[in-house]
Design an enzyme around this catalytic site. Sequence first.
Site, PDB file in Angstrom:
ATOM      1  N   GLU A  44       0.202  -1.108  -0.274  1.00 27.99           N
ATOM      2  CA  GLU A  44      -0.064  -0.099   0.206  1.00 27.99           C
ATOM      3  C   GLU A  44       0.579   1.320  -0.096  1.00 27.99           C
ATOM      4  O   GLU A  44       0.456   2.054  -0.517  1.00 27.99           O
ATOM      5  CB  GLU A  44      -1.406  -0.079   1.320  1.00 27.99           C
ATOM      6  N   HIS A  50     -10.909  -4.985  10.484  1.00 32.31           N
ATOM      7  CA  HIS A  50     -12.152  -4.806   8.678  1.00 32.31           C
ATOM      8  C   HIS A  50     -13.317  -4.064   8.981  1.00 32.31           C
ATOM      9  O   HIS A  50     -14.086  -4.337   7.893  1.00 32.31           O
ATOM     10  CB  HIS A  50     -11.613  -5.946   7.959  1.00 32.31           C
TER      11      HIS A  50
END
Lengths: 336, 330
Positions: free
Chosen positions: A60, A129
Amino acid sequence: MTAMRFRQAIVTALSDEMESDERVILFGEDVAAAEGVFKTSEGLFDKFGPVRVRDTPISEMAFTGAAVGAAMMGMRPVIEIMFMEFLGVALDQLVTEGAKMHYLSKGEYTVPMVVRASCGAGLGFGTQHSQTLENWVAATPGLKVIEPSDAQSAYSLLRAAIQDENPVMFLESRILYAERGEVDTSLKMEIGKARVLQEGSDVTVVALGNMVNVARDAIADAKVSADLVDLATLVPWDRETVLNSVKKTGRLIVVEESPWSGGWGSEIISTATTEAFSALKCAPFRITAPDVPVPYNGTLEARYIPSAVHVSAALKAAVESNQVLKPWWITEGVSK
Amino acid sequence: MMTSLERRNALKGNELAWYERMLEIREFERRTNELFAAGLIRGTTHLCVGQEALDIGLATTLNPDDVLAATYRSHGVALAFGLSSHSVMAEIMGKATGCAGGVGGSMHMCDSTVGLLPTSAIIGGGMPIAVGAALAFQVQKKKNVGVALFGDAATNIGAFHESLNLAAIWKLPVIFVIDNNVYGEYTRIDLSTPIEDLHLRAASYAMPSIKVDGMDVYAVQASMQEAVDRARRGDGPTLVEAKTYRFSGHSRADQALYRPAGELEHWQKRDPILLTEQALIKKGILDQAKIEAMKTKIVNLVDSAITQAQADPEPSAKDMFSNVFKEMRK
Ligand SMILES: Cc1ncc(C[n+]2csc(CCOP(=O)(O)OP(=O)(O)O)c2C)c(N)n1
Ligand SMILES: [Mg+2]
């Protein structure tokens, strides 16, 4: 008008932008061959090919920074951060590099990039998440933040975000991906403009993302006359629309999916309290998630997310008797 | 007044100009240190004394439309890339005439006309950005290259590994240049890193690498040229490790007392300015008289840049609000 799911509105916006502007490129983890884990890039790899639609390694930081560099050199990258949490390992590149380049170069460089990320609870993805995390990105001058609430705003605002000359964080309520809505692809929406989705006289309800839908249900359930303001853009947020509404209704409730402490709604309440003080009939207040990590258990997760039932009760108390209900975890005595 | 681009182009194929620019960087840093000690510069500074050959080597092998993502150790690289001593000093002093209008300071140099991206004060910050610039060049089918310049200690941060991997997998025209000056802040490289030759890390990414004497401007140029040629050919990234030495402390008032005895003196014998001087004398294009004349010229140039910067206006409150966002045309 075309009926489509929220995720298809994302795909359509990406596709339309890629078609109209060859500088737009898309990359992220499993966005190309696999078409996105939430199918938000369906068909794009086939249509636009491997140069413009790319799978990245699980990096990322590198690919967020690559978007910054590519944007500075004339591309319009859109990147996908699969779950908002994953931005944590890349935050430097967006907040401290990307959002500063225009400022540090006396305006010589621009960074027209979009970071899309799915966020929010309700699907059982668990503690790491399921957060919304708007406050990771909302306090960075130089970075715009958008969070659509339906297919139409997802479509129109994603196109506006890609066309913007600045870095834009585009948060997608994951729970909305499957929701259907009518989309007019010719409808333009402006970044920084809230949407007044319904008008009323007695209370202003401000919400973002999926909480807009919770607020809508609550207003119907409470049978109150409310302005429902979908903020849509968190940075820069539409003060004018919110303040005009509050001055009209005299009451303000903000519904947030994020935890109580440090949430973006405090900013709205603070501004409205200062700027519309004399119009207020009732203390403005927020309805938020509690200060806990998102629990996995289905019953607990459902309680974590502000519910239409709670919002409805709070709306009634505010409109009928100018009362502020305490959060459920306090009234039920499960926390302070 | 020469523009940054003119000053950059003035280095092209002119060995005496390289030497003179190195003298300018050295003198600039000497004065910066003085001004800081005298309390005339606030915040922090990171001097590049001893590392001038690397900066000049980069500036003379890259084209002005290639881009460099460098670090807070930024004065030398900015001067080498063409920014004037005045523009850099004014920025260090926070003046409106500085290259970032005074909102950047010592760690943030920038000039788009010579491809100097805003230098980053975050370790590893520039590497992914250089990768992204290279991605743009690749997609646009341009022959330009992106370069990331960073320190030895930055090879231990995630951005280094992620960036090398991504650049390798996408075969991007990017060059990663390690300025191995032996220290990361106050920590010697052997205490933070299990290998001495950092370019070896390229092997994990099946990337070609080069180890070069960073004190020798000719050697730096040769290595960079090899890497640049590879990138422009479309054959992907290179990791270059330049062995240099930080003659000064890390930043501000750091006296670098943690250095082993004799280490500085050992490296000072390989002072890049001295090496260049010897090479040019040997070639017969430099002599003592010319050296003296150049030094006098540079001392005056830097001094008048400082005088000018000191007299320059401060940015206004309005300047603080400029360029936060690019305004969108309605
Ligand atoms: C992410 C991050 N961590 C720590 C720092 C503080 N810091 C500034 S310079 C530096 C040392 C870096 O050493 P090196 O990469 O070798 O570069 P040099 O300073 O020697 O040029 C550190 C730790 C920082 N700026 N950014
Ligand atoms: Mg170092």
